[in-house]
Design an enzyme around this catalytic site. Structure first.
Site, short mmCIF file in Angstrom:
data_model
loop_
_atom_site.label_atom_id
_atom_site.label_comp_id
_atom_site.label_asym_id
_atom_site.label_seq_id
_atom_site.Cartn_x
_atom_site.Cartn_y
_atom_site.Cartn_z
N ASP A 70 0.85 -1.20 0.00
CA ASP A 70 0.00 0.00 0.00
C ASP A 70 0.89 1.24 0.00
O ASP A 70 1.86 1.31 0.74
CB ASP A 70 -0.92 0.03 1.23
CG ASP A 70 -1.95 1.13 1.08
OD1 ASP A 70 -2.87 0.96 0.26
OD2 ASP A 70 -1.80 2.18 1.73
C1 LIG Z 1 3.10 8.41 -6.02
C2 LIG Z 1 2.75 7.33 -7.01
C3 LIG Z 1 1.78 6.39 -6.74
N1 LIG Z 1 1.48 5.43 -7.65
C4 LIG Z 1 0.44 4.41 -7.39
C5 LIG Z 1 0.96 3.14 -6.72
C6 LIG Z 1 -0.32 2.51 -6.20
O1 LIG Z 1 -0.83 1.63 -7.21
C7 LIG Z 1 -1.28 3.70 -6.03
C8 LIG Z 1 -1.71 3.90 -4.60
O2 LIG Z 1 -2.79 3.09 -4.34
P1 LIG Z 1 -2.74 1.76 -3.45
O3 LIG Z 1 -3.96 1.77 -2.61
O4 LIG Z 1 -1.41 1.61 -2.77
O5 LIG Z 1 -2.83 0.58 -4.50
P2 LIG Z 1 -3.91 0.26 -5.62
O6 LIG Z 1 -5.30 0.55 -5.14
O7 LIG Z 1 -3.44 0.90 -6.90
O8 LIG Z 1 -3.71 -1.30 -5.82
P3 LIG Z 1 -4.01 -2.52 -4.81
O9 LIG Z 1 -4.59 -1.98 -3.52
O10 LIG Z 1 -4.98 -3.40 -5.54
O11 LIG Z 1 -2.67 -3.19 -4.61
O12 LIG Z 1 -0.56 4.86 -6.49
C9 LIG Z 1 2.13 5.37 -8.87
O13 LIG Z 1 1.85 4.49 -9.71
N2 LIG Z 1 3.11 6.29 -9.14
C10 LIG Z 1 3.45 7.28 -8.28
O14 LIG Z 1 4.35 8.09 -8.58
#
Ligand SMILES: Cc1cn([C@H]2C[C@H](O)[C@@H](COP(=O)(O)OP(=O)(O)OP(=O)(O)O)O2)c(=O)[nH]c1=O
EC number: 3.6.1.9
Length: 192
Positions: A70
């Site tokens: 997360d």
């Molecule tokens: C800051 C940042 C975040 N992110 C993404 C990573 C995570 O996928 C998302 C944060 O949400 P999360 O809740 O961590 O993850 P998710 O809902 O995408 O996936 P799951 O719970 O099914 O594993 O933001 C990027 O892709 N690039 C970036 O630079």
């Protein structure tokens, strides 16, 4: 070889882990990612990562090594995925010209023998000054929608970054170096 189950629907996490492990099984647990403003970011991400992995270990009939993560952005407060355009705009406006931290919690559970490890990684990201016009044009791309802090460092969001200090993959949602260390030490599994 044990099954490797990625408890995530994030395309980035799936791509990053698939680069190193063939035939991973993807299972997206149904969790309620509630953030308490008073919690520390590191506690928050570890707690939510644990909930995702634990839910997958309870709900998924296939057993194996379950990996969940997360990610949140932190600057004075925890920023998850923006709920609408206005929130995304205000997140990027508040990050403009400043250094924030990105936390990713990871949880690995072996649902065959009960081994559990929870940890987190932190990366500092400094942003350039962002004009309102730039933020509006960025939000028009739609890239912010499923991303903590309303940006993706791996996409057009790279134009906002002045400096990064720490693990790049951690910002994208999966700290591969830390994950590899934990898998090697506690689960006898090497990414390479
Ligand atoms: C800051 C940042 C975040 N992110 C993404 C990573 C995570 O996928 C998302 C944060 O949400 P999360 O809740 O961590 O993850 P998710 O809902 O995408 O996936 P799951 O719970 O099914 O594993 O933001 C990027 O892709 N690039 C970036 O630079």
């Amino acid at each position: 070889m044990k099954n490797i189950i990625l408890a995530s629907k994030s395309p980035r996490r799936i791509e990053m882990l698939s680069k190193y492990l063939e035939n991973i099984i993807v299972f997206s647990p149904d969790t309620n990612e509630r953030v308490n403003d008073l919690d520390l970011p590191e506690t928050t991400v570890m707690k939510i990562a644990f909930e995702k992995a634990w839910k997958a270990s309870c709900d998924f009939e296939i057993k194996g090594i379950i990996i969940a993560a997360d990610t949140v952005v932190f600057l004075h407060k925890i920023m998850g995925k923006p709920k609408d355009y206005e929130e995304a705009f205000s997140m990027l406006k508040s990050l403009s010209g400043k250094t924030h931290s990105v936390y990713t919690g990871i949880c690995i559970i072996d649902s065959e023998n009960g081994t559990k490890v929870v940890d987190y990684e932190k990366t500092f990201v400094e942003f350039n000054h962002l004009t309102d016009d730039f933020i509006r044009r960025y939000l028009e791309t739609g890239e912010h929608l499923d991303k903590a802090g309303a940006y993706g460092i791996q996409g057009f969001g790279e134009l906002m970054v002045k400096k990064i200090d720490g693990c790049y993959n951690n910002v994208k949602g999966l700290p591969l170096t830390k994950l590899n260390t934990i898998l090697t030490k506690h689960f006898s599994l090497k990414l390479l």
